[in-house]
Design a protein around this motif. Structure first.
Motif, short mmCIF file in Angstrom:
data_model
loop_
_atom_site.label_atom_id
_atom_site.label_comp_id
_atom_site.label_asym_id
_atom_site.label_seq_id
_atom_site.Cartn_x
_atom_site.Cartn_y
_atom_site.Cartn_z
N ARG A 190 -62.76 -19.19 -177.94
CA ARG A 190 -64.04 -19.91 -177.77
C ARG A 190 -64.32 -20.16 -176.29
NH1 ARG A 190 -65.95 -25.03 -176.96
NH2 ARG A 190 -63.85 -25.90 -176.80
N LEU A 191 -63.29 -20.61 -175.57
CA LEU A 191 -63.47 -20.90 -174.15
C LEU A 191 -63.66 -19.62 -173.34
CD1 LEU A 191 -60.85 -23.76 -174.05
CD2 LEU A 191 -63.31 -24.01 -173.68
N CYS A 192 -62.98 -18.54 -173.74
CA CYS A 192 -63.25 -17.24 -173.10
C CYS A 192 -64.72 -16.86 -173.29
CB CYS A 192 -62.37 -16.16 -173.73
SG CYS A 192 -60.67 -16.14 -173.15
N GLY A 193 -65.20 -17.01 -174.51
CA GLY A 193 -66.59 -16.66 -174.80
C GLY A 193 -67.56 -17.45 -173.95
N GLU A 239 -71.21 -17.70 -169.13
CA GLU A 239 -71.61 -18.19 -167.82
C GLU A 239 -71.66 -17.07 -166.79
OE1 GLU A 239 -69.08 -21.42 -166.75
OE2 GLU A 239 -70.08 -22.83 -168.10
N LEU A 240 -70.83 -16.05 -166.99
CA LEU A 240 -70.83 -14.91 -166.07
C LEU A 240 -71.95 -13.92 -166.40
CD1 LEU A 240 -66.98 -14.27 -165.86
CD2 LEU A 240 -68.45 -15.13 -164.02
N GLY A 241 -72.69 -14.19 -167.47
CA GLY A 241 -73.80 -13.31 -167.86
C GLY A 241 -73.38 -12.10 -168.67
N THR A 247 -74.40 -24.42 -176.14
CA THR A 247 -74.92 -23.19 -175.52
C THR A 247 -75.45 -23.43 -174.11
OG1 THR A 247 -77.09 -23.60 -176.55
CG2 THR A 247 -75.53 -22.24 -177.77
N VAL A 248 -75.11 -24.56 -173.51
CA VAL A 248 -75.61 -24.89 -172.18
C VAL A 248 -74.66 -24.35 -171.12
CG1 VAL A 248 -76.14 -26.77 -170.57
CG2 VAL A 248 -76.79 -26.96 -172.98
N ARG A 249 -75.23 -23.60 -170.16
CA ARG A 249 -74.42 -23.14 -169.03
C ARG A 249 -74.21 -24.29 -168.06
NH1 ARG A 249 -77.54 -18.09 -169.19
NH2 ARG A 249 -76.13 -16.32 -169.37
N ARG A 250 -73.03 -24.31 -167.44
CA ARG A 250 -72.76 -25.34 -166.45
C ARG A 250 -73.58 -25.09 -165.19
NH1 ARG A 250 -66.84 -26.14 -168.53
NH2 ARG A 250 -66.88 -24.00 -169.16
N LYS A 251 -74.18 -26.15 -164.65
CA LYS A 251 -74.90 -26.03 -163.39
C LYS A 251 -73.90 -25.95 -162.25
CE LYS A 251 -78.90 -28.55 -165.17
NZ LYS A 251 -79.76 -29.74 -165.03
#
Length: 457
Positions: A359-362, A367-369, A446-450
């Protein structure tokens, strides 16, 4: 003279508080309004009352079906849980109904009336009918325990208010636990005054637990080193609330010294892991990473030697080190650690850590697109998590993995893949899977980290 509280004393405080409430026959709902630290002792008290060693006359029952904001669906699930109590079980030790029959305590056979509407009013009716068939319990009431709601659950006040408005029959009362700092049961003053009793005993569970941990943990060399070790762990973790690296350093040094005296690699690895956790909590990430690296290497040696202490320590320290890497935006290095964690968890048949690793890999690939590889990792997470019990899946980070997988499938895959995924989630979570993924907090999955978040100063 002041007496330091013990866990036993706190238990009797809970029992005394219930004795006062039990003597009052006017209320229909009792709410323990307490701190998080007090929940476990109250739960244990209520569980004790469900057994033969309970001291109060009422018969206590418990429902474990997780609360749903859809009240009709929840009451249907509660009805199904009630019906399941009377289904045959493979182990006779857990067959309460069978034991009643064997001991000739049942006046006649009982089965729930399946023609009734699946709602709580039917449960009240059937419970009273069942109780009336048990010799000696005809005039004794039932107290039904609903465990405390999770902090992310919607407020259940409307459901309790509706139940009280419809009325509870004589012989049926409800009890639950709510957290004073984050209440999940909001009721009007009128209902609270007329039908509800609030129990707020002055508990000191944090101090009681500390005192029990400190027993035998003096400073004399003649005192058990093991007891001193446990006491020192608490001292180290207490330092994390002070955010003082100097004080923490002194306590960590004492802890590691005790680890050496105790002998054995497992103790030394445990000391390194606790130090890593403590420094992580006060945001001293370089020191935390240093201790984590040592613990990872040493626990790997224990794993290679088939020492059972190795894997639990290893996975804890891998999670700490990976979190530090994420905080420093070193996502690829963190991904490598999470992948290693998932692979090792698969070897150990640790379904939850398979879920977490992938899950964390995903999320990091997201985040890397790299949406496609992120989606593939989330599918692996769901596969690992599918080995967990259904109720665990419905209340854990499995939901976050599912929400992210749906989000990525909509973005990066076609409608056929989305349909397959939805069918799979229905099998893994139930028919209400879509509602679960829309519950409070799921939007954050589903939120990307700022760029300025999860950075350490």
């Amino acid at each position: 003279m002041t007496t330091s509280p013990s866990i036993g004393q706190e238990f009797y405080k809970v029992r005394d508080a219930w004795a006062v409430a039990d003597a009052d026959k006017h209320w229909k709902l009792a709410i323990w309004l307490v701190q998080y630290a007090d929940v476990d002792i109250i739960d244990k008290f209520l569980e004790t009352e469900r057994t033969a060693i309970g001291v109060f006359k009422e018969i206590f029952f418990r429902f474990d079906t997780p609360y749903q904001d859809d009240h009709e669906a929840w009451e249907k699930a509660l009805w199904e849980e009630y019906i399941s109590w009377f289904e045959p079980v493979s182990n006779s030790d857990y067959d309460i109904y069978g034991a009643l029959k064997k001991d000739r305590l049942l006046k006649e056979d009982y089965q729930p009336d399946l023609r009734l509407k699946p709602c709580v009013q039917s449960i009240w009716k059937e419970l009273l009918r069942f109780k009336s068939l048990i010799a000696g319990l005809e005039d004794i009431g039932c107290c039904i325990y609903f465990p405390p709601l999770r902090p992310d659950c919607p407020d259940a006040g409307d459901w309790y208010a509706d139940v009280l408005k419809k009325g509870l029959p004589d012989g049926i009362r409800l009890v639950t636990i709510d957290i004073v700092t984050n209440p999940r049961i909001t009721l009007s003053k009128k209902i609270l005054t007329e039908q509800v009793t609030l129990l707020q005993p002055p508990l000191e569970m944090v101090e009681a637990v500390k005192n029990d941990m400190d027993k035998g943990g003096g400073n004399s060399d003649s005192v058990s080193i093991d007891a001193r070790f446990r006491k020192q762990i608490r001292k180290v973790m207490d330092c994390t609330t002070q955010q003082d690296a100097g004080v923490l350093g002194n306590e960590v040094a004492l802890l590691l010294s005790l680890c050496k005296k105790m002998g054995g690699a497992a103790y030394q690895v445990s000391g390194q892991m606790i130090a890593a956790q403590a420094y992580f909590m006060i945001r001293e990430t370089d020191k935390s990473a240093g201790y984590a690296d040592k613990a990872i290497a040493q626990s790997r040696q224990l794993m290679n030697a088939n020492d059972p202490a190795g894997y639990p320590t290893w996975k804890s320290c891998v999670m700490i080190k990976a979190a530090i890497l994420v905080g420093k935006k070193k996502r690829k290095q963190a991904i490598a650690l999470y992948e290693e964690l998932a692979h090792e968890a698969a070897n150990k048949a640790d379904a939850f850590m398979i879920l977490e690793g992938y899950r964390l890999c995903g999320h990091l690939y997201y985040e890397l697109g790299q949406l496609n590889i992120a989606f593939e990792n989330l599918l692996l997470a769901l596969t690992g998590g599918s080995y967990l019990e259904l109720e665990v899946r419905r209340q854990s980070t499995f939901l976050h993995a599912a929400a992210m997988a749906v989000h990525l499938c909509e973005k990066a895959r076609g409608p056929e893949d989305l349909k397959i995924l939805q069918e799979r989630l229905q099998e893994q979570l139930g028919n209400d899977w879509a509602t679960l993924l829309q519950s409070e907090g799921m939007d954050k999955a589903t939120v990307r980290r700022k760029s300025n978040l999860f950075e350490f100063n």
